[in-house]
Design a protein around this motif. Sequence first.
Motif, PDB file in Angstrom:
ATOM      1  N   ALA A   1       0.860  -1.186   0.000  1.00 37.31           N
ATOM      2  CA  ALA A   1       0.000   0.000   0.000  1.00 37.31           C
ATOM      3  C   ALA A   1       0.892   1.230   0.000  1.00 37.31           C
ATOM      4  O   ALA A   1       2.066   1.171   0.379  1.00 37.31           O
ATOM      5  CB  ALA A   1      -0.932   0.008   1.209  1.00 37.31           C
ATOM      6  N   VAL A   2       0.328   2.346  -0.423  1.00 37.78           N
ATOM      7  CA  VAL A   2       1.042   3.618  -0.446  1.00 37.78           C
ATOM      8  C   VAL A   2       0.371   4.560   0.550  1.00 37.78           C
ATOM      9  O   VAL A   2      -0.859   4.728   0.524  1.00 37.78           O
ATOM     10  CB  VAL A   2       1.019   4.242  -1.854  1.00 37.78           C
ATOM     11  CG1 VAL A   2       1.787   5.566  -1.862  1.00 37.78           C
ATOM     12  CG2 VAL A   2       1.612   3.282  -2.881  1.00 37.78           C
ATOM     13  N   PHE A   3       1.156   5.160   1.438  1.00 40.02           N
ATOM     14  CA  PHE A   3       0.628   6.136   2.402  1.00 40.02           C
ATOM     15  C   PHE A   3       0.569   7.516   1.736  1.00 40.02           C
ATOM     16  O   PHE A   3       1.546   7.975   1.133  1.00 40.02           O
ATOM     17  CB  PHE A   3       1.520   6.198   3.638  1.00 40.02           C
ATOM     18  CG  PHE A   3       1.394   4.993   4.534  1.00 40.02           C
ATOM     19  CD1 PHE A   3       0.478   4.974   5.578  1.00 40.02           C
ATOM     20  CD2 PHE A   3       2.191   3.879   4.331  1.00 40.02           C
ATOM     21  CE1 PHE A   3       0.361   3.865   6.398  1.00 40.02           C
ATOM     22  CE2 PHE A   3       2.086   2.769   5.148  1.00 40.02           C
ATOM     23  CZ  PHE A   3       1.161   2.755   6.177  1.00 40.02           C
ATOM     24  N   VAL A   4      -0.602   8.144   1.828  1.00 38.97           N
ATOM     25  CA  VAL A   4      -0.796   9.472   1.248  1.00 38.97           C
ATOM     26  C   VAL A   4      -1.448  10.383   2.301  1.00 38.97           C
ATOM     27  O   VAL A   4      -1.997   9.912   3.305  1.00 38.97           O
ATOM     28  CB  VAL A   4      -1.684   9.412  -0.014  1.00 38.97           C
ATOM     29  CG1 VAL A   4      -0.992   8.621  -1.116  1.00 38.97           C
ATOM     30  CG2 VAL A   4      -3.049   8.802   0.303  1.00 38.97           C
ATOM     31  N   HIS A   5      -1.375  11.694   2.047  1.00 35.08           N
ATOM     32  CA  HIS A   5      -2.038  12.633   2.961  1.00 35.08           C
ATOM     33  C   HIS A   5      -2.567  13.835   2.188  1.00 35.08           C
ATOM     34  O   HIS A   5      -2.034  14.220   1.143  1.00 35.08           O
ATOM     35  CB  HIS A   5      -1.079  13.083   4.075  1.00 35.08           C
ATOM     36  CG  HIS A   5      -0.069  14.098   3.623  1.00 35.08           C
ATOM     37  ND1 HIS A   5      -0.240  15.450   3.768  1.00 35.08           N
ATOM     38  CD2 HIS A   5       1.129  13.933   3.004  1.00 35.08           C
ATOM     39  CE1 HIS A   5       0.806  16.092   3.291  1.00 35.08           C
ATOM     40  NE2 HIS A   5       1.660  15.190   2.809  1.00 35.08           N
ATOM     41  N   ASN A   6      -3.631  14.410   2.739  1.00 29.98           N
ATOM     42  CA  ASN A   6      -4.227  15.639   2.220  1.00 29.98           C
ATOM     43  C   ASN A   6      -4.518  16.497   3.438  1.00 29.98           C
ATOM     44  O   ASN A   6      -5.457  16.233   4.186  1.00 29.98           O
ATOM     45  CB  ASN A   6      -5.504  15.341   1.445  1.00 29.98           C
ATOM     46  CG  ASN A   6      -6.141  16.597   0.860  1.00 29.98           C
ATOM     47  OD1 ASN A   6      -5.772  17.721   1.191  1.00 29.98           O
ATOM     48  ND2 ASN A   6      -7.117  16.406  -0.017  1.00 29.98           N
ATOM     49  N   GLY A   7      -3.664  17.505   3.662  1.00 28.29           N
ATOM     50  CA  GLY A   7      -3.780  18.281   4.888  1.00 28.29           C
ATOM     51  C   GLY A   7      -3.437  17.395   6.074  1.00 28.29           C
ATOM     52  O   GLY A   7      -2.376  16.773   6.137  1.00 28.29           O
ATOM     53  N   ASN A   8      -4.364  17.319   7.032  1.00 28.73           N
ATOM     54  CA  ASN A   8      -4.145  16.492   8.220  1.00 28.73           C
ATOM     55  C   ASN A   8      -4.703  15.084   8.070  1.00 28.73           C
ATOM     56  O   ASN A   8      -4.643  14.290   9.010  1.00 28.73           O
ATOM     57  CB  ASN A   8      -4.787  17.168   9.444  1.00 28.73           C
ATOM     58  CG  ASN A   8      -4.094  18.466   9.797  1.00 28.73           C
ATOM     59  OD1 ASN A   8      -2.887  18.595   9.644  1.00 28.73           O
ATOM     60  ND2 ASN A   8      -4.870  19.457  10.263  1.00 28.73           N
ATOM     61  N   THR A   9      -5.273  14.775   6.919  1.00 26.26           N
ATOM     62  CA  THR A   9      -5.846  13.452   6.701  1.00 26.26           C
ATOM     63  C   THR A   9      -4.799  12.524   6.084  1.00 26.26           C
ATOM     64  O   THR A   9      -4.224  12.830   5.030  1.00 26.26           O
ATOM     65  CB  THR A   9      -7.071  13.529   5.766  1.00 26.26           C
ATOM     66  OG1 THR A   9      -8.046  14.407   6.339  1.00 26.26           O
ATOM     67  CG2 THR A   9      -7.673  12.148   5.573  1.00 26.26           C
ATOM     68  N   ILE A  10      -4.565  11.408   6.741  1.00 25.90           N
ATOM     69  CA  ILE A  10      -3.623  10.397   6.254  1.00 25.90           C
ATOM     70  C   ILE A  10      -4.406   9.143   5.889  1.00 25.90           C
ATOM     71  O   ILE A  10      -5.342   8.747   6.596  1.00 25.90           O
ATOM     72  CB  ILE A  10      -2.556  10.071   7.319  1.00 25.90           C
ATOM     73  CG1 ILE A  10      -1.690  11.303   7.587  1.00 25.90           C
ATOM     74  CG2 ILE A  10      -1.674   8.904   6.876  1.00 25.90           C
ATOM     75  CD1 ILE A  10      -0.627  11.079   8.644  1.00 25.90           C
ATOM     76  N   GLY A  11      -4.048   8.524   4.792  1.00 30.84           N
ATOM     77  CA  GLY A  11      -4.727   7.299   4.378  1.00 30.84           C
ATOM     78  C   GLY A  11      -3.799   6.395   3.596  1.00 30.84           C
ATOM     79  O   GLY A  11      -2.618   6.700   3.384  1.00 30.84           O
ATOM     80  N   VAL A  12      -4.340   5.260   3.180  1.00 31.51           N
ATOM     81  CA  VAL A  12      -3.565   4.320   2.380  1.00 31.51           C
ATOM     82  C   VAL A  12      -4.304   4.047   1.070  1.00 31.51           C
ATOM     83  O   VAL A  12      -5.534   4.094   1.012  1.00 31.51           O
ATOM     84  CB  VAL A  12      -3.310   2.996   3.127  1.00 31.51           C
ATOM     85  CG1 VAL A  12      -2.504   3.226   4.392  1.00 31.51           C
ATOM     86  CG2 VAL A  12      -4.617   2.276   3.447  1.00 31.51           C
ATOM     87  N   VAL A  13      -3.537   3.756   0.039  1.00 27.98           N
ATOM     88  CA  VAL A  13      -4.067   3.367  -1.270  1.00 27.98           C
ATOM     89  C   VAL A  13      -3.415   2.034  -1.625  1.00 27.98           C
ATOM     90  O   VAL A  13      -2.180   1.919  -1.574  1.00 27.98           O
ATOM     91  CB  VAL A  13      -3.731   4.417  -2.346  1.00 27.98           C
ATOM     92  CG1 VAL A  13      -4.208   3.948  -3.718  1.00 27.98           C
ATOM     93  CG2 VAL A  13      -4.349   5.763  -1.991  1.00 27.98           C
TER      94      VAL A  13
END
Length: 563
Positions: A330-342
């Motif tokens: 999986a790849v860890f990504v973020h948008n502002g303070n939101t962190i997620g995985v793809v």
Amino acid sequence: MKRNFFLSLLVLLLVCSVLPAAVSADSSHARIVRMSFIQGDVRFVREFHDDPIADPRASWEVAQLNLPIRQGNAISTGNGRAEVEFESGALAFLGPNTVIEFYDLSLHDGSRITRLILRQGSASFYDRSQSDDYFSVTGGDFSVEVTSHATFRLENFDDGSAVNVQNGRVTILQNDKSTPLEKGQSFTVHANDAANPIVAKAAPSDDFDRWVSNRIQSEQAATTQLQPTSYSGSYVSGYSDLFTYGSWMSVNGFNCWRPFGVGLGWSPFDYGLGNWYMDGNMGWTFIGSSPWGWLPYHYGGWYFSPIYGWVWNPGGLLYGRPMPYRPVTAVFVHNGNTIGVVPMHPSDKSGKTPLNLNQGVYPVHSGTIGKPLTVAAGEKWSVVKNSQSAGFSSGFAAAAAPGRVNRTITAPNSSAREASFGRGSSIVYDSAEHRFVNATQGRVAPVSGALAANELRTVGRNASEASLNRTAASSTVVPSASRASTVAPSSRASAPPSRPSAAPPAPHASVGGSSGGSRWGGSGSSSSGGSVGSSRSSSGSSASSSGSSSHPASSGGAGGRPH
């Protein structure tokens, strides 16, 4: 002046020639094996000093299926069993109340070097390594080197060590001596008579041996069945699990896999499919809790099919191409303070926007992964360089340290190992004569065949009856009476003193047979340090392979019991 110049130039050339070797040796500690089976109480420790049982600061944790095991780790079983699968297809099986240390898991010129230490208990090993690999296990008074494909059982108890060879050939290294053993032979060293090892007929099989045999046969059958479908022709750890728990299909011309029983909305990182734990070198690592949860979470990548949903593609793994181990696909990504995985696409490039981003981002909330967020057109999601900021909750619970186990071995050739003839019996073992005798009226006389056989049949029958009392339909394993043991209290202060093993022997740098038949030329004359793969990785134990105060190194890696 000219002489000093040439001396300086010579030193510089020597330094330059050594540096690449040092860098190569450091990077060779890259092997990772897996916990392929767990039953009952199984624990592990990531690092420790000298002895995993005696170190009061060692932090033990509850082990989980598909746990990645690295050099410097140790595994302990309480009332349970465990199996470890190596990349070559070699297997290690741990019986109850056993502690094993993964002393050296390294690479040298493409060859796998495996050196283990059986700290206490009973374990069996099935090695099917390639001819240029090296596999050895040290248990107390000696080390066992595999000289061909072999299956053997090693036991390290309070009063000695014993090995029984079920298949193949091994070489026993004790001090400066090497002893070849074949199928059906045993090698026993009593702690109070270590200078006089006994080579005899192997002990008969028990319940643990039969369980090991069944596991090996199942793995062999699966491997044979899968050979026509494996493109690489070499063993792939965890590959057979995919055929047991899922199906293969063609997606856009690629051979892909999906587990049985999942729907279109299934995600490989749904809650309940595994746990996360922090690896000091690799960041957050995903541990798949499903039996198939090894390969799909560490190799290859994921496609999203409108017909099937998420499917896994092995990439070049099955074509024999080297592929890196990943802590998570999986790849860890973020948008502002939101962190997620793809979920990682097989064609993703490191540091680049993941190709599966348009399928949604699975956000991390309170240490767990939530439902996917739709990515709007033009919405900016950046790759997270350091996954430690994801803030997952580690799924590993703390566990008590294993205690010392009081066990004893009997002479070889008896009908039951760890047998006791009872206080009233006149049957004793004469170590000088290497046989059972009848001790009466202060003298020692040879035991008649009928009497000895009767005593031994009684012990074997009692052991068989006791083994029937183990719990069925439960993950708890109860050791049979023939392997009776008493677990010392968990308090380190009240445990019996350690009888540590010496460091395992280091393989020679040149491949090829030598005395004793070692494929690495290990005749038992090399010391435990200063050779290939002898140093620990920074993530492993702080004890070095050259031995320490609790690792009195003798040549060949044996003789580590102070008496």
